[in-house]
Design a protein around this motif. Structure first.
Motif, PDB file in Angstrom:
ATOM      1  N   ALA A   1      32.633  24.415  -5.231  1.00  0.00           N
ATOM      2  CA  ALA A   1      33.392  23.902  -6.438  1.00  0.00           C
ATOM      3  C   ALA A   1      32.649  23.090  -7.337  1.00  0.00           C
ATOM      4  N   LEU A   2      33.153  23.189  -9.076  1.00  0.00           N
ATOM      5  CA  LEU A   2      32.039  22.529  -9.336  1.00  0.00           C
ATOM      6  C   LEU A   2      32.768  21.157  -9.541  1.00  0.00           C
ATOM      7  N   SER A   3      31.836  20.195  -9.911  1.00  0.00           N
ATOM      8  CA  SER A   3      31.412  18.975  -9.538  1.00  0.00           C
ATOM      9  C   SER A   3      31.039  18.534 -10.117  1.00  0.00           C
ATOM     10  N   SER A   4      30.677  16.870 -10.596  1.00  0.00           N
ATOM     11  CA  SER A   4      29.493  15.886 -11.181  1.00  0.00           C
ATOM     12  C   SER A   4      28.511  16.144 -10.452  1.00  0.00           C
ATOM     13  N   PRO A   5      27.704  16.004 -11.197  1.00  0.00           N
ATOM     14  CA  PRO A   5      26.346  16.021 -10.695  1.00  0.00           C
ATOM     15  C   PRO A   5      25.759  15.032 -10.028  1.00  0.00           C
ATOM     16  N   LEU A   6      26.422  14.074 -10.564  1.00  0.00           N
ATOM     17  CA  LEU A   6      26.107  12.797 -11.061  1.00  0.00           C
ATOM     18  C   LEU A   6      26.525  11.862  -8.853  1.00  0.00           C
ATOM     19  N   ARG A   7      27.458  12.888  -8.741  1.00  0.00           N
ATOM     20  CA  ARG A   7      27.503  12.936  -7.313  1.00  0.00           C
ATOM     21  C   ARG A   7      26.630  13.189  -6.340  1.00  0.00           C
ATOM     22  N   ASP A   8      25.742  13.812  -6.391  1.00  0.00           N
ATOM     23  CA  ASP A   8      24.194  14.534  -5.676  1.00  0.00           C
ATOM     24  C   ASP A   8      23.706  12.767  -5.854  1.00  0.00           C
ATOM     25  N   VAL A   9      23.062  12.645  -7.289  1.00  0.00           N
ATOM     26  CA  VAL A   9      22.648  11.270  -7.902  1.00  0.00           C
ATOM     27  C   VAL A   9      22.967   9.967  -7.077  1.00  0.00           C
ATOM     28  N   ALA A  10      24.332   9.862  -7.019  1.00  0.00           N
ATOM     29  CA  ALA A  10      25.105   8.391  -6.137  1.00  0.00           C
ATOM     30  C   ALA A  10      24.255   8.840  -4.242  1.00  0.00           C
TER      31      ALA A  10
ATOM     32  N   GLY B   1       1.015  -1.348   0.451  1.00  0.00           N
ATOM     33  CA  GLY B   1       0.214  -0.052   0.253  1.00  0.00           C
ATOM     34  C   GLY B   1       0.921   1.819  -0.198  1.00  0.00           C
ATOM     35  N   GLY B   2       1.781   0.541   0.546  1.00  0.00           N
ATOM     36  CA  GLY B   2       2.718   2.179   0.700  1.00  0.00           C
ATOM     37  C   GLY B   2       4.208   2.527  -0.343  1.00  0.00           C
ATOM     38  N   ASP B   3       3.530   2.422  -1.746  1.00  0.00           N
ATOM     39  CA  ASP B   3       4.478   2.027  -2.494  1.00  0.00           C
ATOM     40  C   ASP B   3       5.345   3.225  -2.964  1.00  0.00           C
ATOM     41  N   PHE B   4       6.365   3.367  -3.053  1.00  0.00           N
ATOM     42  CA  PHE B   4       7.354   4.664  -3.258  1.00  0.00           C
ATOM     43  C   PHE B   4       7.897   4.800  -4.602  1.00  0.00           C
ATOM     44  N   SER B   5       7.632   4.240  -5.266  1.00  0.00           N
ATOM     45  CA  SER B   5       8.653   3.915  -6.480  1.00  0.00           C
ATOM     46  C   SER B   5       7.719   5.647  -7.465  1.00  0.00           C
ATOM     47  N   ALA B   6       6.773   5.353  -7.764  1.00  0.00           N
ATOM     48  CA  ALA B   6       6.226   6.603  -8.384  1.00  0.00           C
ATOM     49  C   ALA B   6       7.069   8.267  -8.476  1.00  0.00           C
ATOM     50  N   GLU B   7       6.872   8.460  -6.701  1.00  0.00           N
ATOM     51  CA  GLU B   7       6.744   9.324  -6.132  1.00  0.00           C
ATOM     52  C   GLU B   7       9.268   8.661  -6.294  1.00  0.00           C
ATOM     53  N   SER B   8       9.636   8.368  -6.184  1.00  0.00           N
ATOM     54  CA  SER B   8      11.099   8.108  -6.673  1.00  0.00           C
ATOM     55  C   SER B   8      11.464   9.013  -7.760  1.00  0.00           C
ATOM     56  N   PHE B   9      10.777   8.407  -8.779  1.00  0.00           N
ATOM     57  CA  PHE B   9      10.659   8.422 -10.005  1.00  0.00           C
ATOM     58  C   PHE B   9      10.395  10.433  -9.907  1.00  0.00           C
ATOM     59  N   ARG B  10       9.554  10.635  -9.513  1.00  0.00           N
ATOM     60  CA  ARG B  10       9.116  11.609 -10.266  1.00  0.00           C
ATOM     61  C   ARG B  10      10.653  13.166  -9.185  1.00  0.00           C
ATOM     62  N   LEU B  11      11.201  12.551  -8.142  1.00  0.00           N
ATOM     63  CA  LEU B  11      12.206  13.049  -7.655  1.00  0.00           C
ATOM     64  C   LEU B  11      13.457  13.168  -8.159  1.00  0.00           C
ATOM     65  N   GLY B  12      13.023  11.925  -9.102  1.00  0.00           N
ATOM     66  CA  GLY B  12      14.451  12.166 -10.265  1.00  0.00           C
ATOM     67  C   GLY B  12      14.297  12.518 -10.885  1.00  0.00           C
ATOM     68  N   THR B  13      13.514  13.280 -11.578  1.00  0.00           N
ATOM     69  CA  THR B  13      12.412  13.913 -12.803  1.00  0.00           C
ATOM     70  C   THR B  13      13.001  15.610 -12.244  1.00  0.00           C
ATOM     71  N   ALA B  14      12.661  16.012 -11.124  1.00  0.00           N
ATOM     72  CA  ALA B  14      12.794  17.086 -10.184  1.00  0.00           C
ATOM     73  C   ALA B  14      14.096  17.459  -9.795  1.00  0.00           C
ATOM     74  N   THR B  15      15.487  16.254  -9.593  1.00  0.00           N
ATOM     75  CA  THR B  15      16.311  16.472  -9.386  1.00  0.00           C
ATOM     76  C   THR B  15      17.351  16.846 -10.673  1.00  0.00           C
ATOM     77  N   ALA B  16      16.564  16.232 -11.887  1.00  0.00           N
ATOM     78  CA  ALA B  16      17.727  16.534 -13.133  1.00  0.00           C
ATOM     79  C   ALA B  16      17.048  17.755 -14.028  1.00  0.00           C
ATOM     80  N   GLU B  17      16.059  18.400 -13.066  1.00  0.00           N
ATOM     81  CA  GLU B  17      15.712  19.757 -13.994  1.00  0.00           C
ATOM     82  C   GLU B  17      16.342  20.960 -13.435  1.00  0.00           C
TER      83      GLU B  17
END
Length: 436
Positions: free
Chosen positions: A338-347, A222-238
């Motif tokens: 300092a500049l860094s790879s955005p993948l640091r935030d993803v990690a 009942g508490g599936d979070f995956s749709a929110e995780s997808f939206r959060l990933g999109t927001a992070t990229a933006e």
């Protein structure tokens, strides 16, 4: 004497960074009257030959201190005025008016209006800062420990607001002064998200639902979070896209990648020396670092969040909002900017999903039985976040996956040391990262 009172009082405050070490000396560098009964202090504290500076809102009361302020008492007639709603309205008033009060400069973002009528309440459970919530409208963050320079959060949020970027809380104003010849941020005021939920709390609710559910799959509970995780990933990229547009970008060449890997290896060696349990897993990180040095080159870098996890995002009824762009606490300001790879935030966010899934198992009677469900929840939400990040325009190509893996393991190495020092029962959480 004021310095003696402050010396005894500061060591017991959550935001004081020098706990456990004796204070060798304390001096008041700046003392400015903001209003009758309200003084703004900048205090220097010397410990072990180093100096840290802190700001204090000092309330002065000629009569007995009211019961509502007893918990904030510093000495006879003196108290921490951040807790006094009768006085803190002056902060909003001065920002709204753009006043200069002595060396303090109160400013507001061009084109915004600040209503100075709401009364303040100190937000609890903070450590390095103190936040005042004014009604349901504003939150003013006081940076207790002062680092010379513009705070990255103020710099980034103001720049994104000027671009009308989504996924940030609207900034309104700030307070600054000069320290060591540099404009230095003392406080900033943003929109208070009164109807939003913390990302960490939402994720934990999902995990609890899964553990309590009879459903076998995390996607069926009942508490599936995956749709929110997808939206959060999109927001992070933006957000990453907007930051790249607002600030300079660059490229890390092969030599710089190798220097980054050398630094990761050095930290791994130090961690193994401090936490022997990591030794049997070290080869996993070493292999990931070797692969990055072999294949990664011309890595895009830009301004990033720097301390990205589920506790730094809020879900409003319509959107995900990213908060706290200060960077990793305790790091030098130049490193945080300092500049860094955005993948640091993803990690960082991927590690946060692992923590959300596993930390409830630390003292759970059925931890062994629930572990497969924790693994499934984490993998489902990690993959959903990455899919959302890619859908939002985030870069995730072949060699990027190699870099992401090394950044995630480097974060796990840091976590191993932290947990060993502070929460030994949580040590299995970061150690599990080396088995993915």
């Amino acid at each position: 004497m004021l310095t003696e009172l402050l010396t005894g009082w500061m060591t017991h405050q959550r935001w004081f960074a020098g706990k456990g070490r004796p204070i060798d000396g304390l001096a008041v560098d700046s003392d400015v009257e903001l209003a009758p009964g309200l003084r703004h202090l900048i205090v220097s504290v010397r410990q072990n030959g180093a100096r840290d500076r802190y700001q204090i809102l000092l309330g002065c009361c000629e009569s007995d201190l009211p019961d509502r302020l007893r918990h904030a008492q510093i000495g006879d007639g003196l108290y921490d005025a951040a807790h006094d709603a009768d006085l803190t309205g002056v902060l909003l008033e001065a920002m709204s008016d753009g006043r200069d009060i002595g060396p303090l400069r109160f400013r507001h973002l061009e084109g915004v209006h600040i209503d100075s009528s709401p009364r303040s309440l100190v937000l609890g459970a903070e450590q390095s800062n103190t936040s005042l919530v004014y009604g349901e409208t504003y939150i003013c963050k006081l940076f207790r420990r002062l680092i010379p320079g513009v705070n990255p959060e103020l710099e980034i949020v103001n720049a994104l607001a000027l671009r009308k970027a989504a996924h940030i809380a609207q900034p309104y104003g700030w307070i600054e002064t000069d320290l060591d010849g540099e404009p230095t941020t003392l406080a900033m005021t943003q929109e208070f998200l009164s109807n939003a939920n913390d990302g960490w709390a939402l994720a934990l609710a999902s995990v609890r639902d899964l553990y309590a559910s009879m459903e076998e799959s995390a996607s069926d509970a009942g508490g599936d979070f995956s749709a929110e995780s997808f939206r959060l990933g999109t927001a992070t990229a933006e957000v990453h896209h907007e930051m790249a547009a607002a600030f300079p970008t660059g490229v890390m060449d092969a030599a710089e990648v190798r220097r980054m890997v050398d630094d990761q290896r050095r930290k791994l060696e130090q961690a193994v020396a401090e936490v022997p349990e990591l030794a049997e897993h070290a080869h996993v990180a070493e292999e990931a670092y070797r692969r990055v040095a072999a294949v990664a080159h011309d890595v895009p870098v830009q301004r990033v969040h720097g301390d990205y996890h589920l506790g730094q995002v809020m879900r409003t009824p319509t959107d995900w909002i990213v908060l706290d762009f200060e960077g990793e606490p305790g790091q030098p300001l130049a490193e945080r900017r300092a500049l860094s790879s955005p993948l640091r935030d993803v990690a960082g966010m991927l590690r946060s999903f692992d923590y959300a899934a596993r930390h409830l198992l630390a003292d759970h009677d059925a931890a062994e039985d629930l572990l497969p469900r924790a693994v499934e929840w984490a993998e489902l939400n990690r993959s959903s976040f990455l899919a959302g990040y890619s859908a939002g325009g985030g870069r995730l190509r072949g060699e990027d996956a190699v870099l992401l893996r090394s950044l995630e393991l480097a974060k796990a190495v840091y976590e191993v040391v932290y947990e060993a020092r502070n929460r030994p029962s949580w040590l299995p959480i970061p150690l599990a990262a080396f088995g993915h």
